[in-house]
Write an enzyme that holds these catalytic residues in place. Structure first.
Site, mmCIF file in Angstrom:
data_model
loop_
_atom_site.group_PDB
_atom_site.id
_atom_site.type_symbol
_atom_site.label_atom_id
_atom_site.label_comp_id
_atom_site.label_asym_id
_atom_site.label_seq_id
_atom_site.Cartn_x
_atom_site.Cartn_y
_atom_site.Cartn_z
ATOM 1 N N ASP A 1 -19.175 -98.345 38.070
ATOM 2 C CA ASP A 1 -17.944 -97.450 38.294
ATOM 3 C C ASP A 1 -18.494 -96.786 39.550
ATOM 4 O O ASP A 1 -18.408 -95.630 40.016
ATOM 5 C CB ASP A 1 -17.306 -96.548 37.387
ATOM 6 C CG ASP A 1 -16.396 -97.312 36.479
ATOM 7 O OD1 ASP A 1 -16.267 -98.723 36.325
ATOM 8 O OD2 ASP A 1 -15.799 -96.669 35.754
ATOM 9 N N ASP B 1 -17.812 -103.302 37.705
ATOM 10 C CA ASP B 1 -16.610 -102.904 38.138
ATOM 11 C C ASP B 1 -16.930 -101.691 39.249
ATOM 12 O O ASP B 1 -16.233 -100.605 39.129
ATOM 13 C CB ASP B 1 -15.932 -102.160 37.134
ATOM 14 C CG ASP B 1 -15.252 -103.164 35.824
ATOM 15 O OD1 ASP B 1 -15.276 -104.325 36.090
ATOM 16 O OD2 ASP B 1 -15.209 -102.466 34.846
#
EC number: 3.1.1.11
Length: 547
Positions: free
Chosen positions: A365, A386
């Protein structure tokens, strides 16, 4: 160029009063105003909530005008948002709500404040812009961001406890149903450029197209600095220096000193050095510009993480909520490490944000492109899982997207886009980028699977165009989320890519995956996807306006 002939009332009339609507079964109990409201509402995601919001208009016999219905729906959303604000203001008192993660309640308060502010702006845009497609595109961007705010807040409340929690969840649901209905009723932006004749202008700087909110002295600075920040006059900026030779020794001090709600660019020159601080640029700090000495010498660093109890939203080293933010020649990093799970380096939930020649480094992230319209040019972005995620409308051009070696047993995935409804004008577009592996990942690529993206939510949307894809990317290209949902509702596209990882013969065969043609790809250019010709020229950063 905006389509001056565009008329909201006319288009909405066509949308809602087609022959199929006229054939709608006649109900003797409905007067003409109720019939019109029913026709309007049956096209929305929540028809019952929509009809309830229009009861006042019907009861006082306001003429059945689609524009008035849309504005009434928005006014209802604003009214319900006010009730939710009151609930949130009392949250946390006498243990009526206990946070499960640090910052989750403040996240909710901040995000809902942004929603309320942009609901008012949406109403104003629609009232003033019935003939202006760009203003209507602004309203759609605002409402799309509001729906993203709801999701983020409810995620934070999942781990909370206390008697106020169910009331908050109910109030959120009620308020945002009306926002969702309003967004679905707004017409989508019509194409501003003919893809067959528009072409592509490389390294384009439209320095003559400054928005009204960029003042003349900023024009001069931005024009002068187009080939290097060193040409600006330091007397017109705030100077941050870690060694004490500037106006401030921390970036946070300079942000605090900057005027609120500025229509001028607020220029902050950050000298080389390491700035170990978590920086928050709130909604009222507008048009902040951070200019570093280079991404190899000017560093902003932090180490907050979900592993240490923070929300993903609150973990950011640099968090941007102020509209018009620009940054160039700076490195932003989160050093928490992969074992700390989600740890954001940069979070952006602000409109008209652009970064140029920056490095954004982390693991899971890394870059939270949360909401609104964003642009990244010639940036290097590093991560594992991600590491580009969120629900902004965001375009990356000429960037190096570099996957790093994850922890044992993990795979790498670049994007996790979280579009939640098909009405939201959001997604990730990568154009002319290089998708690469770090040296240690490349040497382990036979053991570690790597993917371009996976769908965080049902209508996830990501495209990769005209980019180099190295061989470490798995032949399938894309990965499922846990459980494999959204494979027929997502939109994943590839167009005219190159490199050993760009072959599509082994790509996933999901209904939502597309080998795009020229016209489909054109929809994801900076001009079309983030209305770039209306604001990117004011940044001085280069951009390509087509394919």
């Amino acid at each position: 160029m905006a389509l001056s002939s565009f008329n909201l009332s006319s288009l909405l009339f066509l949308l809602f009063f087609t022959p199929s609507v006229f054939s709608y079964s006649y109900q003797p109990s409905l007067n003409p105003h109720e019939t019109s409201a029913t026709s309007f509402c049956k096209n929305t995601p929540y028809p019952d909530a929509c009809f309830t919001s229009l009861k006042l208009s019907i009861s006082i016999n306001i003429s059945p005008n689609i524009l008035s219905f849309l504005l009434q729906t928005l006014q209802t959303a604003l009214s319900e948002a006010g009730k939710l604000t009151d609930l949130l203001s009392g949250a946390g008192v006498s243990n009526n709500l206990v946070e499960g993660q640090r910052g989750s309640l403040q996240d909710c308060k901040d995000l809902h404040h942004i929603t309320s502010s942009f609901l008012k702006r949406s109403i104003s845009k629609i009232q003033d812009g019935v003939n202006d497609s760009r203003k209507l595109a602004d309203a759609r961007a605002y409402l799309s961001a509001a729906l993203t705010n709801k999701i983020t807040c409810l995620e934070g409340l999942e781990s909370a406890s206390g008697p106020l929690k169910p009331k908050l969840v109910t109030s959120f649901t009620t308020t945002y149903k009306h926002i969702s209905n309003s967004l679905s009723a707004l017409p989508k932006q019509r194409r501003t450029t003919n893809p067959k004749t528009g072409g592509n202008t490389k390294n384009r700087r439209l320095l003559g197209l400054f928005p009204d909110w960029v003042y003349k002295k900023d024009h001069r600075f931005l024009e002068d600095s187009s080939d290097g920040y060193d040409e600006y006059d330091p007397s017109e900026s705030l100077v941050v220096a870690a060694d004490g030779t500037g106006n401030f020794s921390t970036i946070n001090e300079a942000i605090s000193f900057a005027p609120n709600m500025s229509n001028d660019r607020v220029l902050i020159y950050v000298k080389e050095g390491v700035y170990d601080e978590n920086i928050d640029i709130p909604i009222y700090k507008t048009n902040i510009v951070l200019i570093g000495d280079g991404s190899d010498v000017t560093f902003i660093t932090g180490n907050r993480s979900v592993g240490d109890g923070w929300t993903t939203f609150r973990s950011a080293t640099l968090a941007v909520s102020g509209e018009g933010f620009l940054a160039r020649d700076i490195m932003i990093t989160n050093t928490a490490g992969p074992e700390k799970h989600q740890a954001v380096a940069l979070r952006v939930n602000a409109d008209f944000v652009a970064l140029y020649r920056c490095v954004i480094d982390g693991y899971q992230d890394t870059l939270y492109t949360h909401s609104f319209r964003q642009f990244y040019r010639e940036c290097d972005i590093y991560g594992t899982i991600d590491y580009i995620f969120g629900n902004a409308a965001v375009v990356f051009q000429g960037c190096n997207i570099v996957s790093k070696l994850p922890m044992p047993g993990q795979f790498t995935v670049i994007t996790a886009q979280s579009r939640d409804t098909q009405d939201e004008d959001t997604g990730i577009s990568m154009q002319n980028c290089s998708i690469l592996a770090s040296e240690d990942l490349f040497n382990s690529s036979n053991k570690v699977k790597s993917y371009l993206g996976r769908p965080w939510r049902e209508f996830s949307r990501t495209v990769v165009m005209e980019s180099y894809i190295d061989e470490f990317i798995d032949g399938s290209g894309w990965s499922k989320w846990n459980g494999g949902e959204a494979l027929d509702t997502l939109y994943y596209g590839e167009y005219n890519n190159n490199g050993p990882g760009s072959e599509t013969v082994k790509r996933v065969n999901w209904p939502g995956f597309h080998i795009m043609g020229y016209e489909d790809a054109f929809n994801f250019t900076a001009t079309e996807f983030i209305t770039g010709d209306g604001w990117l020229g004011s940044t001085s950063f280069p951009y390509d306006n087509g394919i």
